[in-house]
Motif scaffolding. Structure first.
Motif, PDB file in Angstrom:
ATOM      1  N   ILE A   1       6.576   5.644  10.357  1.00  0.00           N
ATOM      2  CA  ILE A   1       6.164   4.645   9.327  1.00  0.00           C
ATOM      3  C   ILE A   1       5.148   3.980   9.358  1.00  0.00           C
ATOM      4  N   LEU A   2       3.872   4.349  10.027  1.00  0.00           N
ATOM      5  CA  LEU A   2       2.757   3.768  10.166  1.00  0.00           C
ATOM      6  C   LEU A   2       1.993   4.357   9.014  1.00  0.00           C
ATOM      7  N   GLY A   3       2.364   5.728   8.617  1.00  0.00           N
ATOM      8  CA  GLY A   3       1.686   6.444   7.631  1.00  0.00           C
ATOM      9  C   GLY A   3       2.686   6.182   6.444  1.00  0.00           C
ATOM     10  N   PHE A   4       3.822   5.684   6.484  1.00  0.00           N
ATOM     11  CA  PHE A   4       4.495   5.292   5.055  1.00  0.00           C
ATOM     12  C   PHE A   4       4.271   4.078   4.650  1.00  0.00           C
ATOM     13  N   VAL A   5       4.152   2.922   5.424  1.00  0.00           N
ATOM     14  CA  VAL A   5       4.058   1.482   4.778  1.00  0.00           C
ATOM     15  C   VAL A   5       2.873   1.291   3.959  1.00  0.00           C
ATOM     16  N   LYS A   6       2.946   0.700   2.769  1.00  0.00           N
ATOM     17  CA  LYS A   6       2.090   0.262   1.939  1.00  0.00           C
ATOM     18  C   LYS A   6       2.788  -0.938   1.036  1.00  0.00           C
ATOM     19  N   PRO A   7       1.771  -1.611   0.278  1.00  0.00           N
ATOM     20  CA  PRO A   7       2.336  -2.687  -0.587  1.00  0.00           C
ATOM     21  C   PRO A   7       3.030  -1.998  -1.585  1.00  0.00           C
ATOM     22  N   GLY A   8       4.386  -2.699  -1.679  1.00  0.00           N
ATOM     23  CA  GLY A   8       5.474  -2.251  -2.645  1.00  0.00           C
ATOM     24  C   GLY A   8       6.617  -1.618  -2.248  1.00  0.00           C
ATOM     25  N   VAL A   9       6.506  -1.094  -0.753  1.00  0.00           N
ATOM     26  CA  VAL A   9       7.630  -0.552  -0.242  1.00  0.00           C
ATOM     27  C   VAL A   9       8.718  -1.655   0.021  1.00  0.00           C
ATOM     28  N   MET A  10       9.980  -1.123   0.030  1.00  0.00           N
ATOM     29  CA  MET A  10      11.081  -2.111   0.283  1.00  0.00           C
ATOM     30  C   MET A  10      11.366  -1.841   1.761  1.00  0.00           C
ATOM     31  N   GLU A  11      11.816  -3.180   2.581  1.00  0.00           N
ATOM     32  CA  GLU A  11      12.131  -3.227   3.959  1.00  0.00           C
ATOM     33  C   GLU A  11      13.140  -2.189   4.213  1.00  0.00           C
ATOM     34  N   TYR A  12      14.080  -1.709   3.355  1.00  0.00           N
ATOM     35  CA  TYR A  12      14.982  -0.749   3.548  1.00  0.00           C
ATOM     36  C   TYR A  12      14.528   0.448   3.608  1.00  0.00           C
ATOM     37  N   GLU A  13      13.709   0.809   2.972  1.00  0.00           N
ATOM     38  CA  GLU A  13      12.797   2.159   2.970  1.00  0.00           C
ATOM     39  C   GLU A  13      12.258   2.395   4.226  1.00  0.00           C
ATOM     40  N   ILE A  14      11.634   1.319   4.900  1.00  0.00           N
ATOM     41  CA  ILE A  14      11.186   1.608   6.227  1.00  0.00           C
ATOM     42  C   ILE A  14      12.326   1.606   7.113  1.00  0.00           C
ATOM     43  N   GLU A  15      13.539   0.882   7.130  1.00  0.00           N
ATOM     44  CA  GLU A  15      14.595   1.416   7.848  1.00  0.00           C
ATOM     45  C   GLU A  15      15.033   2.814   7.749  1.00  0.00           C
ATOM     46  N   ALA A  16      15.061   3.391   6.345  1.00  0.00           N
ATOM     47  CA  ALA A  16      15.503   4.721   6.386  1.00  0.00           C
ATOM     48  C   ALA A  16      14.688   5.430   6.978  1.00  0.00           C
ATOM     49  N   GLU A  17      13.335   5.370   6.953  1.00  0.00           N
ATOM     50  CA  GLU A  17      12.291   6.203   7.734  1.00  0.00           C
ATOM     51  C   GLU A  17      12.428   6.296   9.212  1.00  0.00           C
ATOM     52  N   PHE A  18      12.818   5.083  10.019  1.00  0.00           N
ATOM     53  CA  PHE A  18      13.306   5.216  11.092  1.00  0.00           C
ATOM     54  C   PHE A  18      14.442   5.904  11.528  1.00  0.00           C
ATOM     55  N   ILE A  19      15.559   5.974  10.642  1.00  0.00           N
ATOM     56  CA  ILE A  19      16.720   6.503  11.135  1.00  0.00           C
ATOM     57  C   ILE A  19      16.759   7.941  10.794  1.00  0.00           C
ATOM     58  N   HIS A  20      15.898   8.452   9.879  1.00  0.00           N
ATOM     59  CA  HIS A  20      15.712   9.885   9.485  1.00  0.00           C
ATOM     60  C   HIS A  20      15.043  10.434  10.923  1.00  0.00           C
TER      61      HIS A  20
ATOM     62  N   ALA B   1      -4.042  -4.076  18.206  1.00  0.00           N
ATOM     63  CA  ALA B   1      -4.161  -4.418  16.761  1.00  0.00           C
ATOM     64  C   ALA B   1      -5.114  -3.318  16.212  1.00  0.00           C
ATOM     65  N   ASP B   2      -6.274  -3.035  16.803  1.00  0.00           N
ATOM     66  CA  ASP B   2      -7.374  -2.188  16.239  1.00  0.00           C
ATOM     67  C   ASP B   2      -6.782  -0.436  15.926  1.00  0.00           C
ATOM     68  N   GLU B   3      -5.887  -0.172  16.899  1.00  0.00           N
ATOM     69  CA  GLU B   3      -4.976   1.055  17.017  1.00  0.00           C
ATOM     70  C   GLU B   3      -4.327   1.148  15.774  1.00  0.00           C
ATOM     71  N   ILE B   4      -3.678   0.243  15.619  1.00  0.00           N
ATOM     72  CA  ILE B   4      -2.412   0.061  14.443  1.00  0.00           C
ATOM     73  C   ILE B   4      -3.403   0.204  13.166  1.00  0.00           C
ATOM     74  N   GLU B   5      -4.586  -0.730  13.034  1.00  0.00           N
ATOM     75  CA  GLU B   5      -5.246  -0.367  11.782  1.00  0.00           C
ATOM     76  C   GLU B   5      -5.989   0.994  11.613  1.00  0.00           C
ATOM     77  N   GLU B   6      -6.176   1.467  12.676  1.00  0.00           N
ATOM     78  CA  GLU B   6      -6.909   2.861  12.487  1.00  0.00           C
ATOM     79  C   GLU B   6      -5.713   3.836  12.117  1.00  0.00           C
ATOM     80  N   LEU B   7      -4.682   3.864  12.871  1.00  0.00           N
ATOM     81  CA  LEU B   7      -3.541   4.844  12.671  1.00  0.00           C
ATOM     82  C   LEU B   7      -3.043   4.549  10.909  1.00  0.00           C
ATOM     83  N   MET B   8      -3.225   3.251  10.386  1.00  0.00           N
ATOM     84  CA  MET B   8      -2.560   3.121   9.557  1.00  0.00           C
ATOM     85  C   MET B   8      -3.658   3.548   8.074  1.00  0.00           C
ATOM     86  N   ASN B   9      -4.915   3.709   8.577  1.00  0.00           N
ATOM     87  CA  ASN B   9      -5.812   3.951   7.505  1.00  0.00           C
ATOM     88  C   ASN B   9      -6.503   5.634   7.820  1.00  0.00           C
TER      89      ASN B   9
END
Length: 429
Positions: free
Chosen positions: A201-220, A421-429
């Motif tokens: 999900i770190l590579g999936f999240v961006k503005p506009g995604v729905m919370e349930y879409e994140i849930e779906a990525e986890f369950i997948h 925090a820095d690692e989270i930012e690095e992986l998301m970018n």
């Protein structure tokens, strides 16, 4: 089952440990859970009762385990009763345990079909004085539904009223709270699956995604890794939703600049993981968000160090409260006057951190363990401090699962899941 076979020596060892604490001339009975109906012919997915699984490895409905260590007949010291299987059941419902398969997974040699239950029970009850019944005495239990175990207990005590009754639960609370190496490996596997989901999900999240879409990525990711799903109802809480501690709707759009608090864990082979992470929707924390985030992380790291053999659970939470108080003063959320005038039963820090920091974890997310007894090596605990600030529109919780060690700091089962925090930012970018 999706999971790979578990070494049956684990279950044999668990039975041996339980029977060693039983009274002379006593037997104990454990039932599977029901399959619970929804409506019409719909049912909820089956979840095995953790106690019979812990003692036998049997993971199907309509199963009963009887332990009678002093039985005159050696073959009746451990007995499994199973729903009789046949070709018709195999075609319509899938293959059920045969007697041979039950032996292979449990190590129990004596297996009867349920139709023989009353006859065998009569024989062994005449040879015993005490019967152990299995009641749910977990400190969080709030059960309104009558369970299969409850119905069996009613039947047994009515049919054999002259027997003394004892409780299995105090024995199980102590045994299950201290994990075998095999159990720790299974919890580690659940944590590893959770890591896969989080990295996805770190590579999936961006503005506009729905919370349930994140849930779906986890369950997948969970299902493709041999998990049957979430260890508990997942929380995916963006923005101010994070300030609702048990927010589970997961139906809002994630907005730029907000944070997302995710309290999510995979199960594996009925063993649980329990992770909380908080990440920025836009991939970067604001300075204030990062300031609070790092404060929570510091509390988590210092609290973890306190989880050592001999620690008292209640005193531990008092000490964690002191850590949090210091951080909240530093964040200018409370001041020394607030602390001076605080109610001892609801300290000033509770305005922003109102829940506990740690609970036992294992076969249940909130696992067995007697909180008035000192912590021991090989207990598994969560560490989950948080700071919740509705006025600023965000809440942050960070949570890892750790194993108490004989000496030194606990072993972090989530050591490979990004948290800085820095690692989270690095992986998301």
């Amino acid at each position: 089952m999706k999971y790979q076979p578990i070494d049956r020596n684990l279950f044999s060892k668990n039975r041996k440990n339980f029977m060693a604490q039983m009274k002379p001339s006593s037997l104990a009975v454990f039932n599977s859970n029901d399959i619970y109906p929804i409506s019409a012919d719909s049912t909820m997915p089956f979840e095995q009762h953790r106690d019979i699984f812990y003692l036998s490895g049997v993971d199907q409905e309509e199963s009963i385990l009887v332990l009678f260590p002093d039985c005159p007949k050696e073959k009746h010291r451990e007995i499994l009763f199973l729903k009789e299987t046949n070709e018709h059941i195999a075609v319509w419902e899938g293959e059920k345990l045969t007697k041979e398969a039950a032996l292979a997974s449990s190590g129990i040699k004596t297996v009867y079909w349920l139709k023989d239950l009353e006859k065998i029970m009569f024989e062994i009850m005449t040879q015993s004085d005490t019967v152990y019944i299995n009641t749910n005495e977990h400190y969080r239990a709030n059960v309104e539904t009558e369970t299969r175990e409850d119905r069996f207990t009613k039947w047994l005590t009515a049919k054999y009223p002259a027997h003394s009754v004892a409780k299995s639960n105090p024995i199980l609370q102590r045994l299950r709270s201290v994990k075998d190496k095999t159990e720790i490996n299974l919890i580690q596997r659940a944590c590893n699956i959770t890591e896969k989901g989080f990295r996805r999900i770190l590579g999936f999240v961006k503005p506009g995604v729905m919370e349930y879409e994140i849930e779906a990525e986890f369950i997948h990711e969970f299902l493709r890794s041999r998990s049957k799903g979430f260890a508990y109802t997942p929380i995916v809480a963006s923005g101010n939703n994070a300030n609702v501690l048990h927010y589970i709707e997961n139906n809002q759009e994630c907005q730029a600049g907000d944070l997302i608090l995710m309290d999510v864990g995979a199960e594996y082979a009925n063993y649980k993981s329990d992770m909380s992470r908080t990440i920025p929707v836009s991939g970067r924390f604001t300075p204030r968000q990062k300031e609070v985030y790092n404060a929570v992380n510091r509390v988590k790291n210092e609290a973890t160090k306190m989880l050592v053999p001999g620690t008292d659970w209640a005193e531990y939470h008092v000490e964690v409260g002191k850590l949090m108080t210091s951080e909240l003063i530093g964040l200018k959320l409370i001041d020394k006057t607030d602390v001076k005038n605080e109610d001892p039963d609801w300290p000033a820090y509770k305005k922003y951190f109102m829940h506990g920091t740690s609970h036992h974890m294992g076969l249940d997310t909130h696992d067995y363990g007697i909180l008035t007894e000192p912590m021991q090596a090989n207990m598994v605990f969560t560490v989950e401090p948080g700071i919740y600030i509705p006025a600023e529109g965000f809440g942050i919780r960070l949570e890892d699962d750790v194993v108490i060690q004989e000496s030194g700091e606990p072993f972090n089962l989530m050591r490979n899941i990004p948290i800085e925090a820095d690692e989270i930012e690095e992986l998301m970018n």
